[in-house]
Write an enzyme that holds these catalytic residues in place. Sequence first.
Site, mmCIF file in Angstrom:
data_model
loop_
_atom_site.group_PDB
_atom_site.id
_atom_site.type_symbol
_atom_site.label_atom_id
_atom_site.label_comp_id
_atom_site.label_asym_id
_atom_site.label_seq_id
_atom_site.Cartn_x
_atom_site.Cartn_y
_atom_site.Cartn_z
ATOM 1 N N THR A 1 37.411 36.865 42.467
ATOM 2 C CA THR A 1 36.833 38.084 43.024
ATOM 3 C C THR A 1 37.290 39.336 42.275
ATOM 4 O O THR A 1 38.259 39.327 41.521
ATOM 5 C CB THR A 1 37.217 38.234 44.504
ATOM 6 O OG1 THR A 1 38.630 38.417 44.613
ATOM 7 C CG2 THR A 1 36.794 37.028 45.310
ATOM 8 N N ASP A 2 36.554 40.413 42.539
ATOM 9 C CA ASP A 2 36.946 41.713 42.006
ATOM 10 C C ASP A 2 37.809 42.440 43.046
ATOM 11 O O ASP A 2 38.178 41.856 44.068
ATOM 12 C CB ASP A 2 35.707 42.527 41.618
ATOM 13 C CG ASP A 2 34.765 42.787 42.783
ATOM 14 O OD1 ASP A 2 35.185 42.675 43.958
ATOM 15 O OD2 ASP A 2 33.598 43.121 42.530
ATOM 16 N N LYS A 3 38.099 43.706 42.822
ATOM 17 C CA LYS A 3 38.966 44.458 43.734
ATOM 18 C C LYS A 3 38.374 44.625 45.127
ATOM 19 O O LYS A 3 39.085 44.901 46.075
ATOM 20 C CB LYS A 3 39.281 45.836 43.145
ATOM 21 C CG LYS A 3 40.251 45.784 42.000
ATOM 22 C CD LYS A 3 40.609 47.186 41.538
ATOM 23 C CE LYS A 3 41.632 47.115 40.430
ATOM 24 N NZ LYS A 3 42.125 48.446 40.081
ATOM 25 N N MET A 4 37.061 44.443 45.247
ATOM 26 C CA MET A 4 36.411 44.582 46.549
ATOM 27 C C MET A 4 36.303 43.242 47.272
ATOM 28 O O MET A 4 35.721 43.161 48.347
ATOM 29 C CB MET A 4 35.023 45.191 46.373
ATOM 30 C CG MET A 4 35.069 46.607 45.806
ATOM 31 S SD MET A 4 33.422 47.287 45.500
ATOM 32 C CE MET A 4 32.886 46.277 44.126
ATOM 33 N N VAL B 1 34.610 40.656 46.192
ATOM 34 C CA VAL B 1 33.309 40.046 45.909
ATOM 35 C C VAL B 1 33.450 39.127 44.694
ATOM 36 O O VAL B 1 34.067 39.495 43.687
ATOM 37 C CB VAL B 1 32.239 41.134 45.638
ATOM 38 C CG1 VAL B 1 30.915 40.519 45.226
ATOM 39 C CG2 VAL B 1 32.077 42.021 46.869
#
Length: 139
Positions: A15-18, A20
Site C-alpha cells: 500500500t501507499d501512505k493512504m 491503498v
Amino acid sequence: MYTTETEIVVRYAETDKMGVVYHANYLIWCEVARTDFIQKAGFSYADMEKEGVISPVLNINLNYRHSVTYPEKVVVKSWIESYSKLRTVYGYEIIREDGSIAADGTSTHVLLKKGSDRPIRLDRYFPDWHEKYMSLYEQ
C-alpha cells in the site's frame, strides 16, 4: 466455465501512505492466481521450466474499478478466456470483501523454448496439459 478462486491477504507493504494498494500489485495477484489455476489443473510452471520451456506474458490488460485497502482480503478468480495450441489468454476478476469488483482483465501467454523467440505448441510439448486445457476451456 471452469474458474478457480485464490484468496489474497493485502500486506501493508503493498500500500501507499493512504493504505491503498499500489496498482502494480494487482499484476502480482493475477500471477499468483494464474499459478494457482495451473496447479489446480494438475500442472506447474516449475515442471515446464525443467523441460526448458517458458511462458512469457505477451500482453496484460487490467481495468481498475475500486480501490483495495489494507487490511482487506480479496479473491482473485481466474479462468481460461481463450485457448489455442499456441496461445492462452487467462481471465481475472479481483473481488473485494464486500463483493464489488476491484479490477478485471486478461493476460496473454505463449510458450517458448528458453533462448528462442519462436512460439511452440503446447500439444506437442505437453500433450496432457493441452488436453486438460481443451476440456477446461470447453466447460
